[in-house]
Design a protein around this motif. Structure first.
Motif, PDB file in Angstrom:
ATOM      1  N   THR A  55       0.830  -1.208   0.000  1.00 14.62           N
ATOM      2  CA  THR A  55       0.000   0.000   0.000  1.00 14.62           C
ATOM      3  C   THR A  55       0.865   1.259   0.000  1.00 14.62           C
ATOM      4  O   THR A  55       0.545   2.232  -0.686  1.00 14.62           O
ATOM      5  CB  THR A  55      -0.941   0.002   1.215  1.00 14.62           C
ATOM      6  OG1 THR A  55      -1.679  -1.219   1.217  1.00 14.62           O
ATOM      7  CG2 THR A  55      -1.904   1.165   1.171  1.00 14.62           C
ATOM      8  N   SER A  56       1.950   1.241   0.737  1.00 13.48           N
ATOM      9  CA  SER A  56       2.838   2.401   0.775  1.00 13.48           C
ATOM     10  C   SER A  56       3.483   2.641  -0.581  1.00 13.48           C
ATOM     11  O   SER A  56       3.564   3.780  -1.043  1.00 13.48           O
ATOM     12  CB  SER A  56       3.918   2.211   1.841  1.00 13.48           C
ATOM     13  OG  SER A  56       3.339   2.057   3.108  1.00 13.48           O
ATOM     14  N   SER A  57       3.928   1.573  -1.226  1.00 20.41           N
ATOM     15  CA  SER A  57       4.531   1.701  -2.558  1.00 20.41           C
ATOM     16  C   SER A  57       3.501   2.157  -3.579  1.00 20.41           C
ATOM     17  O   SER A  57       3.785   3.015  -4.429  1.00 20.41           O
ATOM     18  CB  SER A  57       5.138   0.374  -2.999  1.00 20.41           C
ATOM     19  OG  SER A  57       6.140  -0.030  -2.117  1.00 20.41           O
ATOM     20  N   LEU A  58       2.303   1.601  -3.493  1.00 22.06           N
ATOM     21  CA  LEU A  58       1.231   1.989  -4.400  1.00 22.06           C
ATOM     22  C   LEU A  58       0.892   3.468  -4.223  1.00 22.06           C
ATOM     23  O   LEU A  58       0.755   4.201  -5.209  1.00 22.06           O
ATOM     24  CB  LEU A  58      -0.011   1.131  -4.138  1.00 22.06           C
ATOM     25  CG  LEU A  58      -1.175   1.327  -5.086  1.00 22.06           C
ATOM     26  CD1 LEU A  58      -1.855  -0.008  -5.348  1.00 22.06           C
ATOM     27  CD2 LEU A  58      -2.187   2.303  -4.548  1.00 22.06           C
ATOM     28  N   ALA A  59       0.763   3.917  -2.980  1.00 26.34           N
ATOM     29  CA  ALA A  59       0.407   5.319  -2.721  1.00 26.34           C
ATOM     30  C   ALA A  59       1.501   6.262  -3.210  1.00 26.34           C
ATOM     31  O   ALA A  59       1.204   7.299  -3.820  1.00 26.34           O
ATOM     32  CB  ALA A  59       0.149   5.528  -1.232  1.00 26.34           C
ATOM     33  N   GLY A  60       2.754   5.929  -2.953  1.00 22.72           N
ATOM     34  CA  GLY A  60       3.858   6.771  -3.419  1.00 22.72           C
ATOM     35  C   GLY A  60       3.907   6.850  -4.935  1.00 22.72           C
ATOM     36  O   GLY A  60       4.091   7.930  -5.509  1.00 22.72           O
ATOM     37  N   ALA A  61       3.713   5.697  -5.582  1.00 29.36           N
ATOM     38  CA  ALA A  61       3.735   5.677  -7.050  1.00 29.36           C
ATOM     39  C   ALA A  61       2.540   6.413  -7.632  1.00 29.36           C
ATOM     40  O   ALA A  61       2.671   7.129  -8.631  1.00 29.36           O
ATOM     41  CB  ALA A  61       3.768   4.235  -7.549  1.00 29.36           C
ATOM     42  N   ALA A  62       1.384   6.254  -7.025  1.00 26.91           N
ATOM     43  CA  ALA A  62       0.186   6.947  -7.522  1.00 26.91           C
ATOM     44  C   ALA A  62       0.331   8.458  -7.366  1.00 26.91           C
ATOM     45  O   ALA A  62      -0.017   9.221  -8.268  1.00 26.91           O
ATOM     46  CB  ALA A  62      -1.056   6.447  -6.791  1.00 26.91           C
ATOM     47  N   ALA A  63       0.873   8.883  -6.231  1.00 29.53           N
ATOM     48  CA  ALA A  63       1.042  10.323  -6.002  1.00 29.53           C
ATOM     49  C   ALA A  63       2.007  10.932  -7.009  1.00 29.53           C
ATOM     50  O   ALA A  63       1.730  11.989  -7.590  1.00 29.53           O
ATOM     51  CB  ALA A  63       1.542  10.569  -4.580  1.00 29.53           C
ATOM     52  N   VAL A  64       3.129  10.273  -7.233  1.00 28.94           N
ATOM     53  CA  VAL A  64       4.106  10.833  -8.166  1.00 28.94           C
ATOM     54  C   VAL A  64       3.634  10.683  -9.612  1.00 28.94           C
ATOM     55  O   VAL A  64       3.971  11.509 -10.467  1.00 28.94           O
ATOM     56  CB  VAL A  64       5.510  10.236  -7.940  1.00 28.94           C
ATOM     57  CG1 VAL A  64       5.647   8.858  -8.559  1.00 28.94           C
ATOM     58  CG2 VAL A  64       6.580  11.149  -8.494  1.00 28.94           C
TER      59      VAL A  64
END
Length: 150
Positions: free
Chosen positions: A54-63
């Protein structure tokens, strides 16, 4: 590693990769901010206890969203900003320890690190693809609305 050091190294890694890819010097600060965003969002979600995926997904989605917006404003391809900005999310340490475990013939550690590597990589991929798909749908609808309004 402290969060401040991680944020500083994420920016420096993004700048380094931008230089290596010969990104236009005017666009490097924009890409560096993207690296800061990806790492910052990742750290916020990790602090909330959401886990690697979830953390990786959120970081990738934000960027990815940031890169889509910058691409429209600065009239450049999305990948110009997205590729260097994703570097802080890459599972480098997990991949290193996966390979290290293979050479040491420590197969339980290999399996655990391989799973971590795959989870982070899959999270990044899902984050980027989901934002790209939603953006394409929205832009397509806006384009169709504009076309029929004429």
């Amino acid at each position: 590693m402290s969060n401040a050091i991680m944020l500083i190294t994420s920016v420096s890694g993004t700048v380094g990769l931008s230089i290596m890819f010969r990104l236009d010097l005017r666009r490097i600060p924009t890409a560096a901010l993207g690296g800061l965003i990806s790492c910052g969002v990742y750290l916020i979600f990790m602090a909330m206890g959401t886990g690697l995926f979830t953390s990786s997904l959120a970081g990738a989605a934000a960027v990815s969203l940031y890169s889509e917006i910058c691409a429209r404003i600065l009239r450049a391809p999305v990948t110009v900003f997205l590729t260097p900005s994703l570097i802080p999310l890459m599972p480098g340490s997990y991949l290193y320890y996966t390979m290290y475990s293979v050479f040491r013939k420590d197969f339980p550690a290999f399996a655990q690190n391989a799973v971590y590597t795959a989870v982070v990589g899959f999270g990044v991929a899902v984050g980027v693809i989901s934002v790209a798909a939603v953006t394409k749908i929205i832009l397509s609808k806006l384009h169709n609305r504009k076309k029929y309004a004429e």
